[in-house]
Design a protein around this motif. Structure first.
Motif, mmCIF file in Angstrom:
data_model
loop_
_atom_site.group_PDB
_atom_site.id
_atom_site.type_symbol
_atom_site.label_atom_id
_atom_site.label_comp_id
_atom_site.label_asym_id
_atom_site.label_seq_id
_atom_site.Cartn_x
_atom_site.Cartn_y
_atom_site.Cartn_z
ATOM 1 N N ALA A 100 2.380 -2.180 -2.620
ATOM 2 C CA ALA A 100 1.299 -1.226 -2.841
ATOM 3 C C ALA A 100 1.787 0.183 -2.528
ATOM 4 O O ALA A 100 2.430 0.415 -1.505
ATOM 5 N N SER A 101 1.479 1.123 -3.414
ATOM 6 C CA SER A 101 1.881 2.505 -3.217
ATOM 7 C C SER A 101 0.710 3.283 -2.623
ATOM 8 O O SER A 101 -0.342 3.397 -3.250
ATOM 9 N N VAL A 102 0.894 3.787 -1.408
ATOM 10 C CA VAL A 102 -0.153 4.565 -0.747
ATOM 11 C C VAL A 102 0.454 5.843 -0.182
ATOM 12 O O VAL A 102 1.644 5.891 0.144
ATOM 13 N N SER A 103 -0.382 6.871 -0.077
ATOM 14 C CA SER A 103 0.109 8.141 0.441
ATOM 15 C C SER A 103 0.222 8.125 1.949
ATOM 16 O O SER A 103 1.071 8.802 2.535
ATOM 17 N N SER A 104 -0.651 7.364 2.586
ATOM 18 C CA SER A 104 -0.646 7.246 4.038
ATOM 19 C C SER A 104 -1.416 6.009 4.440
ATOM 20 O O SER A 104 -2.171 5.429 3.652
ATOM 21 N N LEU A 105 -1.213 5.620 5.686
ATOM 22 C CA LEU A 105 -1.748 4.361 6.189
ATOM 23 C C LEU A 105 -2.408 4.613 7.541
ATOM 24 O O LEU A 105 -1.837 5.283 8.404
#
Length: 266
Positions: free
Chosen positions: A113-118
């Motif tokens: 999964a590509s996310v900008s932040s977690l």
């Protein structure tokens, strides 16, 4: 604060299961993943605060709320469900997970999964010992017998690991009835949590900018799991909520939203 318009939607996961979610607000997207024995509604107060500067997607994990269920279940299906909602939210989405939902979020990122932040709020990773262990049998037996109250008391002692006094306080709170009602959904999730002992190292290797939310007085094993990640993540920061526990998002949603907003790009 301006009243936010909340809309309900659904998306199909990889196995065809319908995953429901609510949206509100406008701005950079963030997907919220709730924990065990709860639904996405528990995060509405935080979402309402975030909605001033973010488009918030609050999903119901499979088997509860707006979402359907399927016979087959694993951490893989949870990961696929999150990816389906992220695909709707679009590029640049942030991802927040609470408790078991934080483990599901970590798994989604680990598997592509590509996310900008977690943002991770106390994932119950089995860092030093199984999270459920042998007590899972006691819990499952109480659920099978239809005694959700007994199951939750087993959980409070062995999984949440809170004192008898804190257990009684939780049992007298508005949260308890919902937990008891959802107690059957926790059995399979606890089994999956204990299987992640072989994945903890992989989770520690993510380079996604990560905020770890920690309650100052949360159970030791939950704080310990967060600190384990904090000490190993290449791009991790920590925010401790003074005097709060595993449910600061319910007790003090404004402070939780402020911590998230301070971390997320606008």
């Amino acid at each position: 604060m301006e009243t936010q318009v909340i809309t309900e939607h659904a998306v199909q996961s990889t196995d065809g299961t319908s995953i429901g979610y609510r949206t509100l607000g406008s701005g950079s997207p963030i997907v919220l993943v709730h924990g065990s024995i709860s639904t996405g509604e528990q995060w509405l107060p935080v979402a309402g605060q975030l909605a001033a500067s973010h488009t918030v997607y609050i999903m119901d994990r499979r088997g509860r709320g707006l979402s359907a269920d399927a016979a087959e279940y694993s951490l893989d299906t949870e990961s696929d469900d999150i990816k389906a909602v992220l695909a709707v939210a679009g590029e640049g989405s942030a991802l927040l997970g609470h408790s078991y939902g934080a483990i599901c979020a970590l798994e989604a990122v680990r598997t592509g999964a590509s996310v900008s932040s977690l943002v991770l709020y106390e994932p119950p990773l089995p860092v030093d010992a199984p999270t459920a262990g042998a007590a899972l049998g006691l819990y499952a037996a109480a659920v099978e017998a239809g005694d959700g109250d007994k199951a939750m008391r087993v959980a409070a002692e062995h999984f949440l690991r809170i004192s008898p006094e804190d257990t009684e306080a939780l049992a007298s709170s508005p949260l308890w009835a919902g937990m008891v009602a959802l107690s059957p959904t926790w059995t399979r999730e606890l089994a999956e949590i204990d299987k992640t002992d072989v994945l903890v190292q992989r989770y520690s290797e993510t380079d996604v900018p990560t905020l770890l939310l920690v309650g100052e007085v949360s159970p030791v094993h939950l704080v310990g799991a967060s600190r384990h990640l904090r000490d190993r993540l290449a791009n991790g920061t920590e925010n401790v909520f003074p005097g709060q526990n595993h449910f600061a998002h319910v007790i003090d949603p404004v402070s939780v939203a402020e911590a998230i907003n301070a971390f997320l790009p606008r």
